[in-house]
Write an enzyme that holds these catalytic residues in place. Structure first.
Site, short mmCIF file in Angstrom:
data_model
loop_
_atom_site.label_atom_id
_atom_site.label_comp_id
_atom_site.label_asym_id
_atom_site.label_seq_id
_atom_site.Cartn_x
_atom_site.Cartn_y
_atom_site.Cartn_z
N GLY A 44 0.82 -1.20 0.00
CA GLY A 44 0.00 0.00 0.00
C GLY A 44 0.86 1.26 0.00
N GLY A 48 -1.60 7.72 -0.04
CA GLY A 48 -1.89 8.03 1.34
C GLY A 48 -0.71 7.88 2.27
N GLY A 50 0.89 5.19 3.21
CA GLY A 50 1.93 4.29 2.71
C GLY A 50 2.91 4.99 1.80
N SER A 177 -5.03 -0.38 14.26
CA SER A 177 -5.93 0.77 14.41
C SER A 177 -6.47 0.79 15.82
CB SER A 177 -7.09 0.67 13.42
OG SER A 177 -8.10 1.61 13.73
N TYR A 201 -14.00 -4.31 9.82
CA TYR A 201 -12.72 -3.60 9.85
C TYR A 201 -12.07 -3.73 11.22
CZ TYR A 201 -9.35 0.22 9.39
OH TYR A 201 -8.19 0.96 9.35
#
Length: 316
Positions: A44, A48, A50, A177, A201
């Protein structure tokens, strides 16, 4: 009417003050470490947070491999990193974590063509659509965020072990997260939730933390450390996978009042580069500091059970 306007103004002031406080307390990676001659891989790493991680590591002299499933985005990201850092040793490789076959092909190519891997940043992630399954029969959010990462990491372990040395161990950085605290590991890891989309998620990020802790136990005696990071609320395009309009609004709010992608990248960079962070393993970092994961994420027996089930699902 005046009362309503007054309430709205008060709420707006609170949001602005909170945003100012949040911005002032966002920690930055303070390490000045150069990593010339080292190889890093960022999944990724083409957009963003990454992309910011990959760009910073390229600035520090590393050979950087960025991976994502979108060729145009990958090529553009490589050109951007090279142009902004002056480091030509940047490569884009195709990787679709939503496909076990693609993940295996990618890992095989890395093992065949790279003679070292010093840092693996498992940053790729999606937030939706949570009710869709992949061709492998897995929930797409679970496969991209967790199962694909699980498989890729295990396949690349031989190269990470080969590269790590006493005093300069290889590092694995897994993006988790704060929402892992809301996650639950059910008997059916691939269960879809059409109403509570965030539940899938949250479960995927809980699995990432559990995996990190169990992998650290299995790597005892090896010159490889693995830690997970909570980047905070970061204004990236991940929110738009839920709903385009709502996603844009949430992205703007988090960007302005919480963290930009560059700010969100700082904890991962700290864990990848900081000398002290290289001495710990199986830990959870937040805002460039050691932190505590949820009680569920620290359940050693649950981590072992999850590992066994994950091995079956990815056909190890």
């Amino acid at each position: 009417m005046i009362v309503v306007l007054g309430v709205l103004l008060a709420i707006l002031c609170i949001i602005i003050l909170f945003g100012i406080y949040q911005k002032k307390t966002n920690a930055l990676c303070e390490s000045k470490k150069r990593i010339d001659g080292k190889t890093v891989l960022v999944t990724g790493g083409t957009a963003g947070m990454g992309l910011e991680i990959a760009r910073e590591l390229a600035t520090r002299g590393a050979r950087v491999i960025v991976a994502c499933p979108f060729p145009e985005e990958g090529i553009a990201a490589r050109e951007h990193i090279v142009h902004t850092t002056g480091n030509n040793n940047v490569q884009f490789k195709h990787l679709d974590l939503a496909s076990l076959a693609s993940t295996r092909r990618f890992a095989d190519e890395v093992l065949r063509n790279e003679n070292r891997l010093d840092i693996l940043v498992n940053n790729a992630g999606v937030a939706g659509p949570c009710e869709r399954n992949t061709a492998d029969g897995m929930n797409i959010v679970m496969q991209v965020n967790y199962f694909g990462t699980f498989l890729l990491t295990l396949l690349l372990l031989p190269l990470l072990k080969k590269t790590g040395m006493p005093g300069e161990r290889s590092r694995i950085v897994n993006t988790a997260s704060v929402l892992h605290r809301l996650g639950k590991v059910s008997d059916d890891l691939n269960a879809n939730y059409k109403v509570l989309r965030g539940e899938v998620y949250a479960r995927s990020k809980l699995c990432v933390v559990l995996f990190t802790r169990e992998l650290a136990q299995r790597l005892k005696g090896e010159n490889v450390v693995v830690n997970s990071v909570d980047p905070g609320a970061v204004g990236t395009g991940i929110f738009q996978s839920w709903n385009e309009t709502v996603g844009r609004i949430v992205r703007w709010i988090t960007y302005c009042f919480f963290k930009t992608p560059w700010e969100g990248a700082q904890t991962a960079l700290h864990v990848a580069l900081d000398e002290g962070a290289g001495d710990v393993t199986g830990e959870f970092f937040r805002n460039c500091r050691l932190s505590s994961a949820s009680q569920t994420a620290c359940d050693a027996e649950l981590a072992k059970t999850l590992w066994k089930e994950s091995e079956k699902l990815v056909k190890m």
